[in-house]
Design a protein around this motif. Structure first.
Motif, PDB file in Angstrom:
ATOM      1  N   LYS A  25       0.838  -1.207   0.000  1.00 47.10           N
ATOM      2  CA  LYS A  25       0.000   0.000   0.000  1.00 47.10           C
ATOM      3  C   LYS A  25       0.872   1.256   0.000  1.00 47.10           C
ATOM      4  O   LYS A  25       1.910   1.269   0.679  1.00 47.10           O
ATOM      5  CB  LYS A  25      -0.934  -0.014   1.211  1.00 47.10           C
ATOM      6  CG  LYS A  25      -0.210   0.057   2.541  1.00 47.10           C
ATOM      7  CD  LYS A  25      -1.150  -0.245   3.708  1.00 47.10           C
ATOM      8  CE  LYS A  25      -0.448  -0.029   5.030  1.00 47.10           C
ATOM      9  NZ  LYS A  25      -1.115  -0.714   6.147  1.00 47.10           N
ATOM     10  N   ILE A  67      -6.213  -6.614   2.225  1.00 46.77           N
ATOM     11  CA  ILE A  67      -6.013  -6.707   3.679  1.00 46.77           C
ATOM     12  C   ILE A  67      -6.739  -5.604   4.446  1.00 46.77           C
ATOM     13  O   ILE A  67      -6.631  -5.515   5.659  1.00 46.77           O
ATOM     14  CB  ILE A  67      -4.509  -6.667   4.037  1.00 46.77           C
ATOM     15  CG1 ILE A  67      -3.870  -5.357   3.550  1.00 46.77           C
ATOM     16  CG2 ILE A  67      -3.767  -7.860   3.440  1.00 46.77           C
ATOM     17  CD1 ILE A  67      -2.500  -5.102   4.141  1.00 46.77           C
ATOM     18  N   MET A 190       2.755  -8.295  11.796  1.00 53.85           N
ATOM     19  CA  MET A 190       3.173  -7.212  10.920  1.00 53.85           C
ATOM     20  C   MET A 190       4.644  -6.918  11.254  1.00 53.85           C
ATOM     21  O   MET A 190       5.257  -7.654  12.017  1.00 53.85           O
ATOM     22  CB  MET A 190       2.285  -5.984  11.149  1.00 53.85           C
ATOM     23  CG  MET A 190       0.830  -6.381  11.208  1.00 53.85           C
ATOM     24  SD  MET A 190      -0.472  -5.128  11.258  1.00 53.85           S
ATOM     25  CE  MET A 190       0.279  -3.576  11.449  1.00 53.85           C
ATOM     26  N   SER A 191       5.186  -5.836  10.710  1.00 48.60           N
ATOM     27  CA  SER A 191       6.626  -5.576  10.903  1.00 48.60           C
ATOM     28  C   SER A 191       7.026  -5.540  12.377  1.00 48.60           C
ATOM     29  O   SER A 191       8.094  -6.014  12.746  1.00 48.60           O
ATOM     30  CB  SER A 191       7.015  -4.254  10.236  1.00 48.60           C
ATOM     31  OG  SER A 191       6.849  -4.354   8.844  1.00 48.60           O
ATOM     32  N   ARG A 206       1.981 -10.340   7.368  1.00 47.16           N
ATOM     33  CA  ARG A 206       1.743  -9.220   6.444  1.00 47.16           C
ATOM     34  C   ARG A 206       2.753  -8.121   6.757  1.00 47.16           C
ATOM     35  O   ARG A 206       2.624  -7.434   7.763  1.00 47.16           O
ATOM     36  CB  ARG A 206       0.312  -8.703   6.607  1.00 47.16           C
ATOM     37  CG  ARG A 206      -0.766  -9.783   6.553  1.00 47.16           C
ATOM     38  CD  ARG A 206      -2.138  -9.172   6.830  1.00 47.16           C
ATOM     39  NE  ARG A 206      -2.154  -8.391   8.046  1.00 47.16           N
ATOM     40  CZ  ARG A 206      -2.446  -8.868   9.257  1.00 47.16           C
ATOM     41  NH1 ARG A 206      -2.804 -10.122   9.415  1.00 47.16           N
ATOM     42  NH2 ARG A 206      -2.414  -8.073  10.311  1.00 47.16           N
ATOM     43  N   ILE A 207       3.755  -7.980   5.907  1.00 44.58           N
ATOM     44  CA  ILE A 207       4.885  -7.105   6.221  1.00 44.58           C
ATOM     45  C   ILE A 207       4.986  -5.937   5.238  1.00 44.58           C
ATOM     46  O   ILE A 207       5.126  -6.130   4.037  1.00 44.58           O
ATOM     47  CB  ILE A 207       6.208  -7.911   6.201  1.00 44.58           C
ATOM     48  CG1 ILE A 207       6.125  -9.110   7.157  1.00 44.58           C
ATOM     49  CG2 ILE A 207       7.382  -7.000   6.549  1.00 44.58           C
ATOM     50  CD1 ILE A 207       5.947  -8.754   8.626  1.00 44.58           C
ATOM     51  N   GLY A 208       4.907  -4.732   5.769  1.00 47.23           N
ATOM     52  CA  GLY A 208       5.048  -3.533   4.950  1.00 47.23           C
ATOM     53  C   GLY A 208       6.368  -2.832   5.199  1.00 47.23           C
ATOM     54  O   GLY A 208       7.331  -2.983   4.452  1.00 47.23           O
ATOM     55  N   SER A 209       6.433  -2.059   6.289  1.00 53.49           N
ATOM     56  CA  SER A 209       7.578  -1.163   6.515  1.00 53.49           C
ATOM     57  C   SER A 209       8.919  -1.886   6.634  1.00 53.49           C
ATOM     58  O   SER A 209       9.941  -1.335   6.235  1.00 53.49           O
ATOM     59  CB  SER A 209       7.319  -0.288   7.736  1.00 53.49           C
ATOM     60  OG  SER A 209       6.900  -1.056   8.832  1.00 53.49           O
TER      61      SER A 209
END
Ligand SMILES: *Cc1c(COP(=O)(O)O)cnc(C)c1O
Length: 217
Positions: A25, A67, A190-191, A206-209
């Motif tokens: 995102k 998500i 997550m992160s 679910r990994i973003g940063s």
């Protein structure tokens, strides 16, 4: 550090059997393509408009996961291509997904989102609401929906004990129904909390940063 290096470094840190959703995102198609070229195939987005714009121009073998919180009237836009919808928290949304699945002649995979965080802002159904949905005969009538498991988000806090307790309660709920429901996916982590999530039975993080950094790219 480049996103490719971040991705590969991150993958080395997690067990092979854990599925990694790269949360892209706010990231540009060029950035997504960079991680795609490094082998990443599962990407998570939380806005329908952003997702359909990216899906249209990026490689067709990307598995797109939704998500975010999905509004019923937007299901139709993602139904043709979506690989997994993580955040279902009402029966009426499942009904709509079933309808769109029928229209598209496909079975749409979903996860039910359970509220484990103490914050008011997090979506999700209560443990009791889940039991009701599982008991309701309606669920079995959804021919074009496949519920594959559960999703949850822990409270955003530095208190590890609290996060641990929240993940553990969801794990227990997942384990309770896994066999009878034929579930295979527990989407937690997550992160900031993926290690605790994995310790508590997560099968999909679910990994973003941690991959893309915090800036828009
Ligand atoms: C943004 C987002 C993530 C990723 O968060 P990071 O902390 O950047 O890893 C995971 N899950 C959901 C539902 C999100 O909205």
């Amino acid at each position: 550090m480049s996103v490719t290096k971040n991705l590969l470094k991150f993958k080395n840190k997690i067990p092979e059997n854990i599925k990694l959703v790269a949360v892209s995102k706010t990231k540009s198609p060029a950035t997504i393509l960079e991680t795609y070229k490094a082998g990443q195939r599962i990407f998570g987005e939380n806005r329908v408009q952003e997702l359909i714009e990216k899906q249209a121009i990026l490689p067709k073998d990307i598995q797109w996961h939704f998500i975010g919180h999905l509004q019923k009237n937007k299901v139709k836009y993602i139904a043709p291509f979506i690989n997994l919808i993580h955040g279902i928290d009402t029966l009426s949304c499942l009904e709509e997904i079933n309808k769109q699945g029928m229209k598209n002649k496909k079975i749409i995979s979903c996860l039910l989102q359970i509220k484990i965080a103490k914050e008011n802002t997090k979506y999700g159904m209560s443990f009791q609401e889940l039991e009701k949905i599982l008991e309701s005969k309606k669920q079995n009538h959804f021919q074009n929906v496949k519920i594959k498991g559960l999703m949850g988000m822990a409270t955003f806090t530095k208190n590890k004990m609290q996060i641990q307790n929240e993940f553990e309660s969801l794990k227990n709920l997942f384990e309770k129904h896994k066999k009878t429901q034929n579930w295979s996916i527990l989407s937690t982590g997550m992160s900031g909390d993926y290690e605790l999530a994995i310790e508590n039975g997560s099968t999909m993080i679910r990994i973003g940063s941690a991959i893309f950094g915090n800036k828009k790219t």
